[in-house]
Design a protein around this motif. Structure first.
Motif, PDB file in Angstrom:
ATOM      1  N   CYS A  22      41.889  36.023  46.479  1.00 38.53           N
ATOM      2  CA  CYS A  22      40.776  36.960  46.571  1.00 38.53           C
ATOM      3  C   CYS A  22      39.472  36.174  46.708  1.00 38.53           C
ATOM      4  CB  CYS A  22      40.740  37.849  45.339  1.00 38.53           C
ATOM      5  SG  CYS A  22      39.280  38.902  45.252  1.00 38.53           S
ATOM      6  N   CYS A  25      37.468  37.018  42.904  1.00 42.55           N
ATOM      7  CA  CYS A  25      38.034  36.574  41.618  1.00 42.55           C
ATOM      8  C   CYS A  25      38.983  35.384  41.771  1.00 42.55           C
ATOM      9  CB  CYS A  25      38.741  37.734  40.928  1.00 42.55           C
ATOM     10  SG  CYS A  25      40.251  38.293  41.749  1.00 42.55           S
ATOM     11  N   THR A  30      46.619  39.104  45.469  1.00 39.21           N
ATOM     12  CA  THR A  30      46.183  40.377  44.884  1.00 39.21           C
ATOM     13  C   THR A  30      45.457  41.261  45.886  1.00 39.21           C
ATOM     14  OG1 THR A  30      44.135  39.366  44.111  1.00 39.21           O
ATOM     15  CG2 THR A  30      45.960  39.440  42.544  1.00 39.21           C
ATOM     16  N   CYS A  58      41.222  44.377  46.374  1.00 40.74           N
ATOM     17  CA  CYS A  58      41.850  43.482  45.394  1.00 40.74           C
ATOM     18  C   CYS A  58      42.298  44.329  44.198  1.00 40.74           C
ATOM     19  CB  CYS A  58      40.864  42.403  44.951  1.00 40.74           C
ATOM     20  SG  CYS A  58      41.534  41.341  43.652  1.00 40.74           S
ATOM     21  N   CYS A  61      40.377  42.591  40.689  1.00 47.13           N
ATOM     22  CA  CYS A  61      38.953  42.797  40.403  1.00 47.13           C
ATOM     23  C   CYS A  61      38.399  44.069  41.037  1.00 47.13           C
ATOM     24  CB  CYS A  61      38.128  41.602  40.864  1.00 47.13           C
ATOM     25  SG  CYS A  61      38.044  41.392  42.649  1.00 47.13           S
TER      26      CYS A  61
HETATM   27 ZN   LIG Z   1      39.784  40.022  43.280  1.00 50.93          ZN
END
Ligand SMILES: [Zn+2]
Length: 113
Positions: A22, A25, A30, A58, A61
């Motif tokens: 990501c 994050c 994810t 995502c 997050c």
């Molecule tokens: Zn993320």
């Protein structure tokens, strides 16, 4: 007479973006990419598609980005999912229904001679 018309959208495809972290994050695997298709409708009957939009999401997050906001690391997965996401035939049903009486008129004109 009141006409109900406008635009709606439907999700064509959602797929996981593998081997990519990501951008916010930095968690691996994810990010999901989604493709939606917008279409014009008359009385809630889909007439014709207007265009596709691309989103990344995502699950860790909850960051959501649109197509032009996505970082370069998402672009390989985005081009791959864009090729697989086809506009379904039901989004053309209004044009198909409209073409039937036009075809009958053309056939009637041809055989009336
Ligand atoms: Zn993320």
């Amino acid at each position: 007479m009141i006409f109900f018309f406008g635009t709606r959208s439907s999700t064509l495809l959602t797929d996981k973006l593998y081997h990519t972290n990501c951008a916010y994050c930095n968690e691996p695997d994810t990010v999901y990419l989604s493709v939606t298709s917008s279409y014009f409708h008359i009385f809630w009957i889909p007439a014709f598609p207007i265009g596709k939009k691309y989103y990344s999401h995502c699950v860790h997050c909850k960051q959501t980005l649109t197509g032009n906001q996505m970082p370069a690391t998402y672009q390989n997965g985005l081009s791959e999912i864009a090729q697989r996401a086809k506009v379904p035939i039901w989004q053309f049903i209004g044009l198909i229904l409209l073409s039937i009486p036009i075809l009958f008129i053309i056939i009637a004109i041809i055989f009336a001679k």
